[in-house]
Design a protein around this motif. Structure first.
Motif, PDB file in Angstrom:
ATOM      1  N   ILE A  31      42.991  40.419  34.261  1.00 25.32           N
ATOM      2  CA  ILE A  31      44.419  40.720  34.119  1.00 25.32           C
ATOM      3  C   ILE A  31      45.268  39.731  34.914  1.00 25.32           C
ATOM      4  O   ILE A  31      46.354  39.356  34.481  1.00 25.32           O
ATOM      5  CB  ILE A  31      44.685  42.178  34.544  1.00 25.32           C
ATOM      6  CG1 ILE A  31      44.248  43.084  33.401  1.00 25.32           C
ATOM      7  CG2 ILE A  31      46.154  42.408  34.874  1.00 25.32           C
ATOM      8  CD1 ILE A  31      44.207  44.541  33.746  1.00 25.32           C
ATOM      9  N   TYR A  32      44.753  39.248  36.054  1.00 18.67           N
ATOM     10  CA  TYR A  32      45.575  38.324  36.824  1.00 18.67           C
ATOM     11  C   TYR A  32      45.347  36.867  36.466  1.00 18.67           C
ATOM     12  O   TYR A  32      46.133  36.008  36.850  1.00 18.67           O
ATOM     13  CB  TYR A  32      45.424  38.609  38.323  1.00 18.67           C
ATOM     14  CG  TYR A  32      46.024  39.961  38.601  1.00 18.67           C
ATOM     15  CD1 TYR A  32      47.400  40.137  38.411  1.00 18.67           C
ATOM     16  CD2 TYR A  32      45.246  41.066  38.888  1.00 18.67           C
ATOM     17  CE1 TYR A  32      47.963  41.380  38.550  1.00 18.67           C
ATOM     18  CE2 TYR A  32      45.806  42.315  39.022  1.00 18.67           C
ATOM     19  CZ  TYR A  32      47.168  42.474  38.853  1.00 18.67           C
ATOM     20  OH  TYR A  32      47.743  43.699  38.957  1.00 18.67           O
ATOM     21  N   PHE A  33      44.288  36.567  35.723  1.00 14.61           N
ATOM     22  CA  PHE A  33      44.037  35.166  35.382  1.00 14.61           C
ATOM     23  C   PHE A  33      44.256  34.826  33.916  1.00 14.61           C
ATOM     24  O   PHE A  33      44.195  33.660  33.545  1.00 14.61           O
ATOM     25  CB  PHE A  33      42.624  34.752  35.829  1.00 14.61           C
ATOM     26  CG  PHE A  33      42.435  34.887  37.327  1.00 14.61           C
ATOM     27  CD1 PHE A  33      43.489  34.629  38.198  1.00 14.61           C
ATOM     28  CD2 PHE A  33      41.223  35.278  37.868  1.00 14.61           C
ATOM     29  CE1 PHE A  33      43.346  34.772  39.568  1.00 14.61           C
ATOM     30  CE2 PHE A  33      41.064  35.412  39.244  1.00 14.61           C
ATOM     31  CZ  PHE A  33      42.128  35.165  40.095  1.00 14.61           C
ATOM     32  N   TYR A  34      44.517  35.851  33.051  1.00 17.38           N
ATOM     33  CA  TYR A  34      44.789  35.486  31.656  1.00 17.38           C
ATOM     34  C   TYR A  34      46.046  34.623  31.518  1.00 17.38           C
ATOM     35  O   TYR A  34      46.140  33.831  30.576  1.00 17.38           O
ATOM     36  CB  TYR A  34      44.845  36.713  30.726  1.00 17.38           C
ATOM     37  CG  TYR A  34      46.170  37.442  30.703  1.00 17.38           C
ATOM     38  CD1 TYR A  34      47.242  36.954  29.965  1.00 17.38           C
ATOM     39  CD2 TYR A  34      46.356  38.622  31.414  1.00 17.38           C
ATOM     40  CE1 TYR A  34      48.462  37.607  29.959  1.00 17.38           C
ATOM     41  CE2 TYR A  34      47.560  39.280  31.422  1.00 17.38           C
ATOM     42  CZ  TYR A  34      48.614  38.757  30.693  1.00 17.38           C
ATOM     43  OH  TYR A  34      49.820  39.389  30.703  1.00 17.38           O
ATOM     44  N   ALA A  53      41.076  29.448  34.222  1.00 19.56           N
ATOM     45  CA  ALA A  53      40.774  30.838  34.548  1.00 19.56           C
ATOM     46  C   ALA A  53      39.429  30.922  35.262  1.00 19.56           C
ATOM     47  O   ALA A  53      39.263  31.676  36.228  1.00 19.56           O
ATOM     48  CB  ALA A  53      40.768  31.687  33.273  1.00 19.56           C
ATOM     49  N   PHE A  54      38.467  30.122  34.791  1.00 20.18           N
ATOM     50  CA  PHE A  54      37.145  30.118  35.428  1.00 20.18           C
ATOM     51  C   PHE A  54      37.254  29.656  36.882  1.00 20.18           C
ATOM     52  O   PHE A  54      36.725  30.306  37.792  1.00 20.18           O
ATOM     53  CB  PHE A  54      36.203  29.200  34.645  1.00 20.18           C
ATOM     54  CG  PHE A  54      34.828  29.085  35.239  1.00 20.18           C
ATOM     55  CD1 PHE A  54      33.908  30.117  35.103  1.00 20.18           C
ATOM     56  CD2 PHE A  54      34.458  27.954  35.940  1.00 20.18           C
ATOM     57  CE1 PHE A  54      32.647  30.021  35.657  1.00 20.18           C
ATOM     58  CE2 PHE A  54      33.191  27.849  36.514  1.00 20.18           C
ATOM     59  CZ  PHE A  54      32.288  28.888  36.370  1.00 20.18           C
ATOM     60  N   ALA A  55      37.979  28.536  37.071  1.00 23.37           N
ATOM     61  CA  ALA A  55      38.136  28.005  38.425  1.00 23.37           C
ATOM     62  C   ALA A  55      38.844  29.029  39.317  1.00 23.37           C
ATOM     63  O   ALA A  55      38.469  29.221  40.479  1.00 23.37           O
ATOM     64  CB  ALA A  55      38.916  26.698  38.396  1.00 23.37           C
ATOM     65  N   ALA A  56      39.866  29.694  38.752  1.00 23.33           N
ATOM     66  CA  ALA A  56      40.602  30.680  39.535  1.00 23.33           C
ATOM     67  C   ALA A  56      39.682  31.832  39.915  1.00 23.33           C
ATOM     68  O   ALA A  56      39.721  32.331  41.044  1.00 23.33           O
ATOM     69  CB  ALA A  56      41.799  31.194  38.741  1.00 23.33           C
ATOM     70  N   SER A  57      38.843  32.253  38.981  1.00 25.48           N
ATOM     71  CA  SER A  57      37.966  33.394  39.235  1.00 25.48           C
ATOM     72  C   SER A  57      36.945  33.077  40.327  1.00 25.48           C
ATOM     73  O   SER A  57      36.779  33.855  41.269  1.00 25.48           O
ATOM     74  CB  SER A  57      37.240  33.796  37.956  1.00 25.48           C
ATOM     75  OG  SER A  57      36.190  34.688  38.247  1.00 25.48           O
ATOM     76  N   ILE A  58      36.274  31.918  40.215  1.00 27.15           N
ATOM     77  CA  ILE A  58      35.233  31.655  41.214  1.00 27.15           C
ATOM     78  C   ILE A  58      35.822  31.316  42.580  1.00 27.15           C
ATOM     79  O   ILE A  58      35.164  31.499  43.588  1.00 27.15           O
ATOM     80  CB  ILE A  58      34.251  30.543  40.769  1.00 27.15           C
ATOM     81  CG1 ILE A  58      34.969  29.215  40.580  1.00 27.15           C
ATOM     82  CG2 ILE A  58      33.532  30.938  39.484  1.00 27.15           C
ATOM     83  CD1 ILE A  58      34.008  28.104  40.286  1.00 27.15           C
TER      84      ILE A  58
END
Lengths: 558, 352
Positions: free
Chosen positions: A158-161, A213-218
């Protein structure tokens, strides 16, 4: 075609030299130490740290969790982001402007505050959504436990879409509508055009958004910290945090953290580099592009369905968490039903006026974010000028070092700062605000350069040249023509740095000491100490500031 | 004093020669165009005169003063050259009112308020923008912005004014009007103008002399009429106006032989430096072919009515000729006619 004149070259090189010096001190040197310290212990080469890191099962688990969550969040963000980007960009849905603004809201939300907000909605017993679900279906199993892998995946999605939403919406906006019209006149139907023309043309942007989004998540720290640690669920960022905190003040722990952070750096660095490749050439375009009249898909009788879907999503995923955090912050006791007699402003009063720890943290965060934003914008616009307006050699090197730390997770930046500035290789800044300030400047420099560069690119060279032939020298031209024209961009850039720096958690949590508490860390401490209501009140204050700040940004850049 | 002299000026960008060994003197009060296809070096030349580019070699003089010299390492920055300049993009500063834009050069030299007002008002009246001083650029049309740029360039009463394709962003009607106005201003104020354009009609109408440039070289520096009637070489002939090139052979001092694949025609033409028996290229302007009578027979392939003239494509055996005929007599497509070639020029065959 424009080449610098010779008297400008000397000035440019001087400025460039100063910029490089700043970057070496802030970025290159700490990063070098990060790598060196994974193989050197007591000035001897060793593979011990790597062996140590590799032999711990917890590290493997953390790495696996990081990638597992990263992949799932990327999928979730990409689906949500692309779908809504298409819906508000290319259909005849009503209220598209308002929907778009609301869909961007999660982008402004600090992820760790998002985690707190979702705790109020989905904590297994007292979360409002879970309570509603359990009473509605007369069951004792909650809808979803936020303190779980799926809880983390959902909250991060929800925060990275918005990363996907912004890049895809931008691509759809910039796409020449005649490309689609040409396919229509060639006989392709609406769906066929979407499949054969629109989708292939935006797919690099979808990919780019997915990688962001991937970079933000990890790299994210707040969400797994608040939602995962309770159940012993670790990702790389929280694992590094444990290394530093449990072996506090030991250089060995720091080196182990550094070794582990190399993994994080490699994963997020790869994603960011790939993203840059995909969107090559438009590096300074943050949200640029002229609006053309796009090719609109008529939803027909599906229109109410899509609109309802949009509204439900907005309510559940965007507005409810924000509302819920404010609601809880007004309660006298957590878990009480929301009734007039249970409401109070005491939490706010306490946080703002009663607690000296919070007052200190507020002051520190304010000082740090104002100083960081100011330094970053001054140095950043000088660097941006060299990058955009000159052709002198060495620009590319500077650009690399500017953009580097932004693609480095905040956790890694913090480790690098701890290695470089805690006395082993120079001055010991530990326990001072300077340490955090250095980290903020390094981390946010790219934001400053990007926003300054974006506004500088709007200033056509001939505007400067017209001043030169009018008799103004280089400096006067800068003052009379360039500076006023880029001022709105610089003000926006300042706020763009100030806001995330003010509520920063990831970097500062590793750097703070008792006297250099920041507001993000203070909220974490509140949660640790069990003061949930105070944490929500503090979050509410930060959210208000974030929203007001962004309102100002849109005002000045309009 | 306001003579501009370029002596052997050369400028190279990344090993590509933009301007090669250019020498030209622009006289006091003269209107000179730099004309050529894009990438020919005309804008680079203008920017070197303005001081935005530094020549690698050669000198640029304003009157007797050297403003730029590669050898002597002299370089006067643009702000010291006392020029007026108008840019293709107008370069009107969006954050300043019309008045402030025009007043800027005066404020740089710290002229007092009263004088600024007077001078700016005068400049605005010259370009017919009286009363628009308080407007901002975004409230003006493209043509008006262009006039602001012009007023700003004129306000210091420069002796030399540089214009870089100033009309290329205007629509056709306005462009026509501005040509006349700029020319008129130049004559009234007696200033020297150096004007860059890729539009040959613009250069023809406005200039006293035109420098035709290609690939960094000046091919011809002459009055417009001479450039049209006596082009120095095949490039100039081709670039200015319409022209037919036909291969031929020189047979004596006055005649060339033209083979069209089906027959052979003798055409009278001054042969200049060519020798008998040499191969050459005959260049004929469309208006120099007379239709209705003559020794050559041709077939009308296309006829296009252009109002004042008719544009024909006539097959002369296997050679296609572009011919302009008077609108009074109309020949139809497919019709056979007699024609005669009048004034023409000869160029060497391999010249391009």
């Amino acid at each position: 075609m424009r080449l610098p004149r010779r008297e400008e070259i000397s000035v440019s090189y001087l400025v460039l030299g100063a910029a490089i010096l700043v970057l070496v001190i802030l970025v290159a040197w700490p990063m070098l130490l990060l790598f060196v310290n994974t193989v050197i212990v007591d000035s001897e080469f060793t593979t011990r740290l790597w062996r140590e890191v590799f032999t711990r099962r917890q590290n493997y688990t953390a790495l696996r969790n990081t990638l597992y969550i990263g992949v799932l969040v990327t999928l979730g963000s990409t689906v949500i982001g692309s779908f809504f980007a298409w819906l508000v960009g290319r259909t005849d849905l009503p209220f598209k402007g308002a929907l778009k603004a609301l869909l961007m809201l999660p982008f402004l939300m600090p992820p760790f505050i998002g985690a707190i907000a979702w705790e109020t909605l989905l904590s297994p017993r007292s979360g409002y959504f879970n309570k509603a679900f359990m009473s509605l279906f007369h069951t004792t199993t909650p809808l979803l436990d936020v303190f779980s892998t799926w809880g983390i995946v959902m909250v991060e999605s929800i925060y990275f879409y918005p990363f996907v939403f912004i890049t895809v919406a931008g691509a759809l906006e910039r796409m020449d509508p005649t490309l689609e019209e040409a396919a229509r006149t060639a006989g392709a139907g609406m769906l066929k055009v979407m499949k054969d023309v629109t989708l292939p043309l935006v797919s690099p942007s979808i990919m780019a958004g997915a990688l962001l989004a991937f970079a933000a998540s990890i790299s994210n720290f707040g969400i797994p910290l608040f939602l995962g640690m309770e159940k012993g669920f670790f990702v790389l960022t929280t694992r590094i945090f444990i290394y530093i905190k449990t072996q506090s003040a030991s250089f060995e722990g720091l080196q182990l953290g550094a070794t582990l952070s190399v993994f994080l750096l490699l994963a997020s660095g790869t994603a960011i580099i790939l993203e840059g490749r995909l969107l090559g050439g438009r590096k300074y375009a943050i949200l640029a592009g002229k609006s053309m009249r796009p090719h609109i898909v008529e939803l027909g009788r599906w229109k109410p369905v899509f609109l309802a879907l949009c509204l439900v999503f907005l309510f559940v995923a965007v507005l409810a968490p924000i509302g819920s955090i404010y609601l809880v912050s007004l309660l006298k006791v957590y878990g009480q039903p929301v009734r007039w007699e249970n409401l109070t402003l005491n939490n706010y009063y306490h946080e703002l006026f009663k607690d000296s720890m919070i007052r200190g943290a507020l002051r520190n965060s304010l000082v740090l974010s104002v100083a960081a934003a100011t330094i970053v914008m001054i140095v950043g616009s000088v660097i941006a000028y060299v990058l955009v307006k000159t052709r002198i050699k060495g620009r590319k090197v500077v650009e690399f070092f500017v953009m580097l730390p932004y693609s480095i997770p905040g956790t890694v930046v913090a480790i690098a700062m701890l290695l470089a500035w805690t006395g082993k290789y120079g001055p010991n800044l530990y326990g001072t605000l300077w340490l955090i300030l250095a980290a903020y400047c390094a981390h946010f420099m790219a934001l400053g350069v990007k926003s300054a560069a974006a506004s500088l690119e709007q200033v056509h060279t001939s505007l400067e040249e017209a001043a030169r032939v009018s008799g103004a020298n280089w400096l006067k031209t800068f003052g009379d023509i360039v500076a006023p024209l880029i001022k709105p961009g610089l003000v926006a850039g300042w706020l763009l740095v100030f806001i995330p720096a003010f509520r920063e958690l990831t970097t500062s949590v590793l750097l703070v000491s008792t006297h250099t508490m920041t507001i993000g860390v203070a909220i974490y401490n509140r949660l640790e100490d069990g003061y949930f209501l105070l944490a929500t009140a503090m979050s509410g204050i930060i959210l208000l500031l974030v929203f007001v700040g962004n309102l100002v940004i849109t005002r000045v850049t309009r | 004093m306001s003579e501009v002299r370029l002596v052997n000026v050369t400028k190279t960008f990344d090993a590509v020669a933009a301007v090669r060994n250019l020498s030209v003197t622009i006289r006091d009060g003269e209107f000179v165009s730099l004309l050529g296809p894009s990438g020919c070096g005309k804008t680079t030349t203008l920017r070197m005169i303005a001081g935005f580019e530094r020549p690698d070699q050669g000198e640029i003089y304003f009157g007797d003063e050297v403003v730029s010299s590669g050898e002597k390492n002299i370089f006067l920055p643009p702000e010291k050259r006392k020029l007026g300049m108008v840019f293709q993009s107008y370069a009107v500063w969006p954050h300043m009112s019309v008045f402030d834009n025009v007043a800027y050069p005066l404020r740089v030299i710290k002229m007092n308020r009263g004088e600024v007002k007077e001078t700016v008002d005068h400049a605005l009246s010259l370009v017919k923008l009286e009363g628009l001083g308080s407007r901002y650029p975004h409230q003006l049309s493209g043509g008006q912005q262009q006039r602001v740029a012009l007023a700003r360039a004129l306000v210091m009463e420069p002796e030399v004014m540089l214009l870089d394709e100033p009309l290329s962003n205007l629509d056709a009607k306005l462009r026509e009007e501005m040509r006349f106005e700029i020319k008129d201003l130049q004559k009234r104020l007696g200033i020297t103008v150096i004007y860059v354009t890729h539009d040959q009609a613009e250069a023809m109408v406005m200039s006293d002399r035109t420098v035709v440039m290609n690939e960094g070289l000046a091919y011809q520096i002459d009055e417009p009429r001479k450039i049209y009637e006596q082009p120095a070489d095949r490039f100039v002939a081709d670039f200015i106006g319409l022209i037919n090139f036909v291969e031929c052979e020189v047979i004596d001092e006055r005649t060339v032989l033209l083979k069209d694949g089906t027959g052979v025609h003798k055409v009278e033409c001054g042969i200049g430096d060519f020798n008998k028996g040499e191969r050459a290229v005959l260049a004929i302007r469309p208006e120099n072919v007379s239709l209705g009578a003559g020794p050559i027979r041709g077939t009308i392939k296309r006829a296009v009515y252009l109002g004042n003239v008719l544009d024909y494509r006539i097959m002369m055996g296997k050679i296609e000729l572009r011919v302009q005929g008077e609108a009074g007599v109309i020949y139809n497509e497919g019709e056979e006619i007699d024609l005669a070639i009048g004034r023409c020029l000869l160029f060497p065959p391999q010249a391009c």
